[in-house]
Design a protein around this motif. Structure first.
Motif, PDB file in Angstrom:
ATOM      1  N   ARG A  37       6.050   7.595   4.487  1.00  0.00           N
ATOM      2  CA  ARG A  37       6.233   6.380   3.695  1.00  0.00           C
ATOM      3  C   ARG A  37       7.165   5.406   4.411  1.00  0.00           C
ATOM      4  O   ARG A  37       6.933   4.200   4.426  1.00  0.00           O
ATOM      5  CB  ARG A  37       6.799   6.741   2.317  1.00  0.00           C
ATOM      6  N   ILE A  40       5.323   3.599   7.189  1.00  0.00           N
ATOM      7  CA  ILE A  40       4.442   2.539   6.707  1.00  0.00           C
ATOM      8  C   ILE A  40       5.244   1.338   6.217  1.00  0.00           C
ATOM      9  O   ILE A  40       4.974   0.191   6.595  1.00  0.00           O
ATOM     10  CB  ILE A  40       3.532   3.074   5.580  1.00  0.00           C
ATOM     11  N   PHE A 140      -3.216   6.456   7.151  1.00  0.00           N
ATOM     12  CA  PHE A 140      -3.177   5.469   6.078  1.00  0.00           C
ATOM     13  C   PHE A 140      -3.852   4.174   6.518  1.00  0.00           C
ATOM     14  O   PHE A 140      -4.683   3.604   5.786  1.00  0.00           O
ATOM     15  CB  PHE A 140      -1.727   5.201   5.670  1.00  0.00           C
TER      16      PHE A 140
END
Length: 283
Positions: A37, A40, A140
């Motif tokens: 996370r 990103i 992702f």
């Protein structure tokens, strides 16, 4: 983010055991999610367009390659529904999405350990999860691109093939290969700082040897055999099969590639775990 890991010395055989890797992934699952996370969010922090930038580069390259190979060189795929430029662009985008995931993971892994010397020197930290978080961020971005691809395919009347559900299966060779090489280059990047530069050249050569903007059927023998030895060639072909053409992956070739890339992943993991003890002496 305090994470304790065992400091006892283990043999190379132990690291080659898939159960050892599985236990590592499970033990550090929360940390992996957190780091992914952060990968990103950190990339787009402060940017006005935010996550939309994840599409900017592949869409730009898609436009350039479509113009050069679709308009100027008139390249087409025999399996395409039509000879339209739109179908050519979708086929190109499917291959580009897969290769971009691989390229992003490997290129960024080269400096993943060097860029965090504090993790190496000052805390007991599971360094092996850093390449995994890089792969997670790349996956992702790939899924975002595939989402756009499927929406465009629907808009152009291509429908939604049921074979889309096989995407996780055909992604396994990509994931295994990218992660295995990422562990190799992450470790080598600590001892040999030129690795990052060399990897960029290798990835560029590998890009043109992958059937992304040309059909593998147009390659004459024996060069076709050489291209098929590129592990990303069957990956891009299978991506198109399941995402656009509603075809099953090529069997048993896909199963063999899953096995072969799985071996690469385990070798990369074992190499990283056995060489990590010297990182602090070099950094």
């Amino acid at each position: 983010m305090a994470v304790l890991v065992s400091t006892r010395t283990e043999s190379i055989i132990a690291f080659l055991n898939p159960l050892h890797l599985a236990r590592t992934l499970w033990r550090h699952r929360d940390l992996i999610v957190q780091l992914t996370r952060r990968e990103i969010e950190g990339r787009y922090r402060g940017a006005y367009l935010g996550i939309l930038w994840s599409l900017a580069h592949p869409l730009l390259m898609l436009t350039v390659y479509t113009l050069v190979f679709g308009v100027i060189f008139q390249s087409r795929w025999p399996q395409a529904r039509s000879d339209s430029l739109a179908d050519f662009a979708l086929i190109l985008f499917a291959g580009l999405s897969a290769y971009s995931c691989f390229s992003e993971t490997v290129s960024r892994a080269a400096g993943s350990i060097v860029s965090v010397p504090n993790y190496v020197k000052k805390v007991i930290f599971p360094l092996e999860v850093l390449p995994i978080s890089i792969l997670g961020a790349a996956l992702f971005h790939m899924l975002v691109s595939i989402g756009v691809l499927l929406v465009a395919h629907l808009a152009l009347g291509g429908g939604m093939p049921w074979t889309v559900i096989l995407l996780p299966l055909v992604s396994l060779p990509l994931i295994f290969l990218a992660l295995g090489i990422a562990w190799f280059v992450a470790s080598l990047g600590v001892y040999i700082r030129d690795v990052g530069q060399a990897i960029g050249i290798v990835l560029q050569v590998m890009f043109f040897l992958t059937p992304i903007f040309y059909s593998i059927e147009i390659i004459p023998e024996p060069f076709r055999t050489l291209v098929l030895l590129n592990p990303m060639a069957p990956v891009t072909e299978n991506f198109r099969r399941v995402l656009l053409w509603g075809q099953l992956p090529s069997f048993p070739g896909t199963l063999w590639w899953i096995l072969a890339t799985g071996v690469v992943m385990m070798l990369g993991y074992a190499w990283f775990m056995k060489t990590r003890k010297g990182f602090a002496d070099v950094l």
